[in-house]
Design a protein around this motif. Structure first.
Motif, PDB file in Angstrom:
ATOM      1  N   PRO A 165       0.526  -1.083  -0.094  1.00  0.00           N
ATOM      2  CA  PRO A 165       0.045  -0.128   0.038  1.00  0.00           C
ATOM      3  C   PRO A 165       0.830   1.334   0.345  1.00  0.00           C
ATOM      4  N   MET A 207      -0.367   9.476   1.443  1.00  0.00           N
ATOM      5  CA  MET A 207      -0.281  11.356   1.292  1.00  0.00           C
ATOM      6  C   MET A 207       1.856  11.195   1.636  1.00  0.00           C
ATOM      7  N   LYS A 219       6.486   9.618  -0.996  1.00  0.00           N
ATOM      8  CA  LYS A 219       8.221   8.824  -0.303  1.00  0.00           C
ATOM      9  C   LYS A 219       8.930   7.286  -0.114  1.00  0.00           C
ATOM     10  N   GLN A 233      -5.721   3.300  -5.369  1.00  0.00           N
ATOM     11  CA  GLN A 233      -7.301   4.074  -4.532  1.00  0.00           C
ATOM     12  C   GLN A 233      -7.516   5.983  -4.877  1.00  0.00           C
ATOM     13  N   THR A 286       2.075  13.195   4.166  1.00  0.00           N
ATOM     14  CA  THR A 286       1.926  14.175   4.216  1.00  0.00           C
ATOM     15  C   THR A 286       3.136  15.029   5.353  1.00  0.00           C
ATOM     16  N   ARG A 287       4.149  13.852   6.164  1.00  0.00           N
ATOM     17  CA  ARG A 287       4.789  14.398   7.332  1.00  0.00           C
ATOM     18  C   ARG A 287       6.448  14.503   6.591  1.00  0.00           C
TER      19      ARG A 287
END
Ligand code: UTP
Length: 293
Positions: free
Chosen positions: A11, A15, A28, A106, A17-18
């Protein structure tokens, strides 16, 4: 139920975001630990465990991931011309055979459980692995290979588990186990991100799973759980009273590369483990720690 595991779901639709602003344009999973993207560590671990089919659940903006696994004929030609055979070999190891790899979208980031459920049509009546590439594990025997071996004995569903400090428990899925001894621990309950002081143990689930196909069925129609997301933990927990769930205390060091501190720690540790970088890096680190005293 057969106990060989040949399919793995990755998966990678979150996003990230970190890691903004880096993840505004770079997935990422493409971020680099020493000289390989995170996803390459995950693929190598899956291959070492006997995985033959690789299923990626991706999202908008992740096309760099798909390109990464493609042939790179121009680059290969150039390396061949310059007789850089070692680099050519490094490059070849990154390509995947057509038909071995599948990408599913997704459309909305509704949670890890939802991401896994997006791959349901690729999983038939067989157990499957789930690997979260953010969790990088340094181990003599790769973590998923350790789990595949243990799973051949236990069956059911299995999650990788590690001990965490009590004040960190609310960031993880936490296991309630019958007997907290040994390597494969029979689970009697699981709770995602328990409120402070309510965790049933200090055993946290991290990003390696071998799941019964029944978990896929539980995911279908599952409502939102902790944090308003569809949680994989909630679907696995339903198997406690089904075919059984085991926590597997793996051997190795896990780095949370989904967090900045974890990524930096992994970079230092993996750098120090590399013979070509070790001396220079440790010299630099010693000088740095002396100068900060
Ligand atoms: P995280 O909880 O780390 O979320 O997801 P994230 O979006 O990747 O990162 P942050 O928290 O915003 O920085 C754990 C794993 O689950 C996947 C992520 O890609 C990651 O591998 N995931 C999460 C999905 O595929 N879909 C989702 O809806 C949520």
């Amino acid at each position: 139920m057969k106990r060989t595991v040949t399919k793995a779901i990755f998966p990678v639709a979150g996003m990230g975001t970190r890691f903004l602003p880096a993840t505004k344009s770079v997935p990422k999973e493409i971020m680099t630990l020493v000289d390989r993207p995170l996803i390459q560590y995950a693929i190598d671990e899956a291959r070492a465990a006997g995985i033959k089919e690789f299923i990626f659940v991706t999202s908008r903006g992740k096309s760099a991931l798909e390109d990464y696994f493609d042939d790179a004929p121009v680059l290969e030609q150039e390396l061949r011309r310059k007789k850089k055979t070692e680099l050519l070999e490094v490059l070849r190891k990154t390509t995947m055979e057509s038909g071995q790899i599948a990408y599913i979208r997704q459309h909305r980031a509704k949670g890890l459980g939802h991401a896994v459920a997006c791959a349901r049509r690729m999983i038939h009546d067989e157990p499957f692995a789930v690997i979260l590439p953010d969790d990088v594990i340094a181990a003599d025997k790769p973590c998923l290979a350790q789990m595949v071996e243990a799973y051949a004995e236990t069956g059911g569903s299995m999650v990788a588990a590690m001990e965490v400090a009590p004040d960190r428990a609310s960031s993880y899925g936490i296991l309630d186990v019958e007997n907290n001894e040994g390597q494969a621990l029979k689970v009697r309950g699981m709770v995602e991100k328990p409120e402070s002081g309510t965790a049933p143990s200090n055993l946290a689930v991290i990003g390696r799973y071998i799941l019964s196909p029944r978990v896929m069925k539980h995911l279908t129609g599952l409502g939102a759980g902790a944090g308003g997301e569809i949680q994989l933990t909630d679907a696995i927990a339903r198997e406690v009273d089904g075919d059984g769930v085991y926590g597997f205390r793996f051997e190795g060091q896990r780095y949370d590369c989904g967090s900045k501190a974890g990524f930096l720690q992994a970079t230092v540790a993996f750098g120090l483990a590399r013979p070509d970088l070790r001396d220079e890096l440790s010299e630099f680190l010693s000088a740095l720690s002396l100068s900060s005293k």
